[in-house]
Design a protein around this motif. Structure first.
Motif, PDB file in Angstrom:
ATOM      1  N   LEU A 282      38.896   8.299  28.232  1.00  0.00           N
ATOM      2  CA  LEU A 282      39.084   9.354  27.242  1.00  0.00           C
ATOM      3  C   LEU A 282      38.820   8.806  25.848  1.00  0.00           C
ATOM      4  CD1 LEU A 282      42.355  11.170  28.427  1.00  0.00           C
ATOM      5  CD2 LEU A 282      39.989  11.855  28.812  1.00  0.00           C
ATOM      6  N   SER A 283      38.134   9.589  25.028  1.00  0.00           N
ATOM      7  CA  SER A 283      37.907   9.191  23.646  1.00  0.00           C
ATOM      8  C   SER A 283      39.134   9.547  22.813  1.00  0.00           C
ATOM      9  CB  SER A 283      36.682   9.921  23.093  1.00  0.00           C
ATOM     10  OG  SER A 283      36.969  11.302  22.940  1.00  0.00           O
ATOM     11  N   PRO A 284      39.284   8.988  21.620  1.00  0.00           N
ATOM     12  CA  PRO A 284      40.401   9.375  20.745  1.00  0.00           C
ATOM     13  C   PRO A 284      40.457  10.877  20.494  1.00  0.00           C
ATOM     14  CG  PRO A 284      39.359   7.384  19.925  1.00  0.00           C
ATOM     15  CD  PRO A 284      38.498   7.878  21.055  1.00  0.00           C
ATOM     16  N   ASP A 439      31.624   3.735  13.717  1.00  0.00           N
ATOM     17  CA  ASP A 439      31.602   3.068  15.017  1.00  0.00           C
ATOM     18  C   ASP A 439      32.258   3.945  16.077  1.00  0.00           C
ATOM     19  OD1 ASP A 439      30.195   0.888  14.314  1.00  0.00           O
ATOM     20  OD2 ASP A 439      31.889  -0.482  14.160  1.00  0.00           O
ATOM     21  N   ASP A 440      31.470   4.382  17.028  1.00  0.00           N
ATOM     22  CA  ASP A 440      31.926   5.179  18.159  1.00  0.00           C
ATOM     23  C   ASP A 440      31.620   4.345  19.405  1.00  0.00           C
ATOM     24  OD1 ASP A 440      31.259   7.008  20.512  1.00  0.00           O
ATOM     25  OD2 ASP A 440      32.151   8.464  19.147  1.00  0.00           O
ATOM     26  N   ASP A 463      25.586  -4.466  19.998  1.00  0.00           N
ATOM     27  CA  ASP A 463      26.261  -3.184  20.249  1.00  0.00           C
ATOM     28  C   ASP A 463      27.462  -3.358  21.164  1.00  0.00           C
ATOM     29  OD1 ASP A 463      24.680  -1.640  18.634  1.00  0.00           O
ATOM     30  OD2 ASP A 463      23.308  -1.028  20.218  1.00  0.00           O
ATOM     31  N   PHE A 464      27.305  -4.133  22.232  1.00  0.00           N
ATOM     32  CA  PHE A 464      28.414  -4.347  23.166  1.00  0.00           C
ATOM     33  C   PHE A 464      29.575  -5.066  22.483  1.00  0.00           C
ATOM     34  CE2 PHE A 464      25.078  -4.465  26.784  1.00  0.00           C
ATOM     35  CZ  PHE A 464      25.067  -3.074  26.814  1.00  0.00           C
ATOM     36  N   LEU A 470      36.296  -2.541  19.037  1.00  0.00           N
ATOM     37  CA  LEU A 470      37.065  -1.322  18.757  1.00  0.00           C
ATOM     38  C   LEU A 470      38.301  -1.210  19.636  1.00  0.00           C
ATOM     39  CD1 LEU A 470      34.119   1.218  18.350  1.00  0.00           C
ATOM     40  CD2 LEU A 470      35.515   0.208  16.539  1.00  0.00           C
ATOM     41  N   GLY A 471      38.239  -1.795  20.842  1.00  0.00           N
ATOM     42  CA  GLY A 471      39.403  -1.800  21.728  1.00  0.00           C
ATOM     43  C   GLY A 471      39.789  -0.450  22.286  1.00  0.00           C
ATOM     44  N   SER A 472      38.866   0.500  22.292  1.00  0.00           N
ATOM     45  CA  SER A 472      39.205   1.851  22.761  1.00  0.00           C
ATOM     46  C   SER A 472      38.690   2.145  24.161  1.00  0.00           C
ATOM     47  CB  SER A 472      38.622   2.893  21.787  1.00  0.00           C
ATOM     48  OG  SER A 472      37.210   2.779  21.706  1.00  0.00           O
TER      49      SER A 472
END
Length: 848
Positions: A282-284, A439-440, A463-464, A470-472
């Motif tokens: 899930l994204s934020p 940054d997404d 990119d990786f 980001l830790g998401s």
């Protein structure tokens, strides 16, 4: 405006694998292929088997997808053999068409003329006469589908499965038919729901789910229709049924939470929302939408303080949606309104679906409103589902233009461009999205994968790395990224964390297998492949990956088993291997399963001294001309198996000089010697071999025994058989250094051949000729001497030309040819050293 919560992972995107399973119906023959096939069937009926076979092969050349012609060839070859070589039991029985084939051939002809009713009628007659002919049943099913007689097609498929249980093609066909049956029901149900006719919506949705329960959109429709009818217990039960099929998507958890909340089951309702929030991937923004939905539930229950506590998790979010809810909660506190609000203030998450010939593509919208790009995005997802990426790109661009702050539409655009194979444009779209949204993690991962495919490894790594920072992302996704940037140890640690936390429970066993392979954890991958295969048989591609994984773990028998399944599955594979890929797979089966080898080489060296061509331990003057005929026969055994190319071999060898021009040289029993030894190949990808052996005399030989230490290296290109081209470049290099311990004798020999191999008789022939140029060098310390005022260096080097003729044999369905006979003839000119470097060199080799 906040991005709406799209449950397309649970609905729209679930259609993509669903449609991928549906087989495309075979196209009727037309043009020259139709003419050739028609002539083939007619020739078979009048027993002109040679013409039938020739015409069928010509039709197959033009339309390789019409596999039924293989059956015609098979029957024609069989009946031709019965006619020309009658067996004793069949001598009195005239050759005739196979049962049902005449009726089936009429059916195939009718199918090609698009007379599908007649094709179905003929197929039924053929099945009555030959019920175990699978292609006749497929003809009936195809013909019924072409007429849209889907329920009859479903019954015909079920009947076929009664005979061919667990047949993958039939299972997939039945699933595809049932999905087709569900499409109009789902569409009628959605239209009824839009018109407020909840009773009809529920009825049609139940029927759609009965036909195709695995389609998430059908489940979504049924749950939403039951919620609209305020039948909350039934909605809860329907949501539970959907979760039993797939609990990895957020939508059914949210819908069941609503149904439970409306029944006053507050703790279970909150537990469902918590489970939705804990889902990986899930994204934020998606988590925000679920929390806003929970706020709406709290406000509807008259719990404004709980609503405010939920809103505090949003941090500094000052959007209109958060501000509006905060104001409502504070107003309720000021008014001390502790009673529940009306249900109208907390409606169920709205369902929006797009109709297509493939069914519904649906989304639910909890906790947020639609934006200007919503409808266009839904249509774009539907276009992707029906394999129309060009339309999806156009619609996604429009959605981005109307709602540029919604990152979901950027993800959609990049996916559509990727599906369209427009990698530079997809990379540009991802970059533009990152410029707009910062940054997404998803966009970074997508762009990184695209850069990988484009050969930009440095850009992909960047990119990786940024996505990981980001830790998401879920831990298991991070494991894959760490593996991609070469940090395999960290990848394994993250994968273990995902396993310990239960995160992998929502990931399929097959996906776990691939994640483990990427992380370098072959043992975990091996276990996951086994588990995945136990629940659903692996596809041919996955079985091949599982085979190589098993090879790395030295599970030779299991690897061979997987490879054999790959070979067996080629007829029904969606993406079959090429002829050479299939041959290479069969070659691997032979290499991995081989434990015993036998090689016998008879060699002739003209105008040469004995040197290394003589039996080890013999001696001769380096200046003396000596034509020799020798034989060396060796038997080897691999006691530990193949071990991924790092094997150990025990061997025994007998060497003899059969004839010598020099009368002083020992021949026959006087020259007979033996050797026993062990050799090790320590590397999988480098052909280095180390050996220790004990040589000893046999027969009447008086040569002393000795210990020999050897180290060899080989490198080759194109030395194996090719079945896809008539000729190919070939190079082979071999070099060996050895030391006799007792005799204090050192030697070195090497040979390099370069040329082009030609299949004698054309592509696929097992006879190969290899004209080549050759360079050879050898050295023997025992031949280095000074005698009669002259000096012998002990070395010799020559170049020349030669030709090999090789015949490959001993093959079967699973094994490429495992044996060969090879005749080599060369003429070399001396370049340096002794005269033994020049002359005629011949070898006859038999390898078993």
């Amino acid at each position: 405006m906040n991005r709406p919560f799209l449950t397309l992972l649970a609905t729209g995107l679930s259609l993509i694998p669903a449609f991928a399973l549906a087989e495309t119906l075979p196209l009727p023959l037309s043009g020259p292929a139709y003419t050739a096939a028609n002539e083939a069937y007619s020739a078979y009926e009048r027993k002109d088997y040679d013409l039938a076979i020739a015409k069928a092969r010509e039709a197959l050349r033009q339309r390789a997808d019409v596999t039924r012609l293989n059956t015609l060839i098979e029957l024609a070859e069989r009946d031709k053999k019965l006619r020309d070589q009658p067996q004793p039991l069949a001598a009195s029985r005239p050759a005739s068409a196979a049962p049902g084939f005449v009726a089936a051939s009429r059916g195939f002809k009718a199918y090609d003329r698009e007379q599908f009713g007649l094709a179905a009628q003929s197929a039924r007659k053929a099945i009555t006469q030959a019920p175990r002919r699978r292609e006749y049943r497929l003809l009936l099913i195809d013909s019924l589908q072409r007429q849209q007689r889907l329920e009859e097609a479903d019954r015909a498929t079920s009947d076929a499965l009664g005979v061919f249980a667990n047949d993958n093609t039939l299972l997939m066909r039945r699933k595809a038919i049932r999905r087709q049956l569900a499409v109009p029901l789902a569409i009628q149900g959605y239209r009824a729901l839009e018109q407020g006719n909840t009773a009809l919506a529920v009825d049609q949705a139940r029927k759609a789910v009965a036909w195709a329960p695995e389609i998430a959109a059908n489940q979504q429709l049924l749950i939403s229709a039951l919620l609209a009818a305020k039948d909350y217990p039934a909605a809860e039960q329907a949501a539970a049924g959907s979760l039993a099929l797939d609990d990895r998507q957020a939508a059914p958890w949210i819908l069941r939470s609503y149904a439970r909340d409306r029944q006053g089951k507050l703790q279970p309702a909150q537990a469902d929302l918590n489970r939705a929030l804990s889902l990986p991937g899930l994204s934020p923004s998606e988590r925000r939408d679920i929390r806003l939905f929970a706020v709406d539930a709290a406000l509807a229950r008259g719990e404004p303080q709980h609503a405010l506590e939920q809103l505090q998790t949003q941090g500094n979010d000052d959007s209109d949606e958060v501000t509006r809810r905060s104001g409502a909660a504070r107003a309720a506190l000021r008014q001390k309104n502790k009673g529940p609000n009306s249900l109208a203030q907390f409606p169920p998450p709205p369902l929006e679906c797009q109709e297509s010939t493939f069914g519904l593509t649906c989304a639910i919208w909890p906790g947020s409103s639609h934006d200007a790009g919503t409808a266009l995005a839904s249509q774009a997802y539907a276009a992707l589902a029906r394999k129309d990426p060009a339309t999806a790109v156009a619609l996604a661009n429009q959605a981005v233009a109307r709602a540029p702050q919604n990152p979901a539409y950027r993800h959609l655009l990049v996916s559509a461009l990727t599906e369209q194979k427009h990698l530079p444009e997809a990379i540009t779209a991802a970059s533009e999205g990152l410029q707009t949204h910062g940054d997404d993690a998803r966009l970074l991962v997508m762009r990184g994968r695209l850069r990988q495919q484009s050969g930009d490894d440095a850009g992909a790594r960047d990119d990786f790395t940024r996505a990981l920072a980001l830790g998401s992302l879920p831990a298991y996704e991070e494991a894959g990224l760490y593996a991609a940037i070469g940090q395999r140890r960290t990848a394994r640690e993250r994968l273990q964390e995902a396993r310990a936390s239960g995160e992998l429970a929502s990931v399929s066993d097959l996906q776990v297998a691939y994640l483990s392979m990427q992380a370098g954890d072959d043992e975990a991958a091996h276990a996951a492949f086994r588990k995945a295969d136990a629940s659903t048989p692996l596809t041919t591609t996955a079985a091949q990956d599982a085979a190589y994984n098993a090879m790395r773990l030295h599970e030779d028998d299991e690897a061979v088993g997987y490879f054999k399944r790959v070979i067996d599955g080629q007829k029904t594979a969606e993406a079959p291997l090429s002829a050479q890929q299939l041959f290479d797979t069969r070659r691997t089966v032979g290499d991995v399963s081989r434990t015993i080898g036998l090689t016998s080489t008879t060699s002739y060296r003209g105008n040469s001294s004995s040197g290394l061509s003589a039996a080890p331990g013999t001696s001769s003057s380096g200046s003396e001309s000596n034509d020799l005929l020798q034989n060396s026969t060796e038997l080897s055994w691999r006691p530990l198996g193949y071990r991924n190319g790092r094997f150990v071999e025990l061997y025994g060898r007998i060497t003899d000089t059969l004839w010598s021009k020099n009368s002083d040289s020992d021949t026959g029993a006087d020259a007979l010697q033996g050797a026993l030894g062990v050799r090790v190949k320590p590397f999988s990808s480098v052909n280095i071999m180390a050996a220790l052996e004990r040589t000893f005399p046999l027969g009447s030989s008086n040569v002393d025994g000795d210990w020999l230490v050897r180290l060899g290296y080989g490198s080759s290109i194109g030395t194996d058989l090719r079945v896809d081209v008539p000729s190919w470049w070939t190079s082979q290099l071999y070099a060996e250094v050895g030391h006799y311990i007792n005799d204090s004798r050192d030697y070195f020999n090497s040979e390099w051949q370069v040329g082009r191999s030609y299949a004698i008789g054309g592509t696929g022939s097992r006879w190969v000729t290899f004209p080549h140029v050759v360079a050879a060098i050898d050295y023997d310390s025992k031949m280095k001497s000074e005698a009669g005022g002259g000096f012998s260096s002990g070395d010799a080097g020559g170049i020349g030309i030669g030709n090999n003729v090789r015949y490959w044999f001993r093959e079967d369905v699973y094994n490429a040819p495992r044996s060969y006979v090879d005749l080599s003839l060369q003429y070399r000119a001396r370049v340096f050293g002794e005269d033994r470097a020049k002359g005629v060199f011949a070898r006859l080799t038999y390898s078993y």
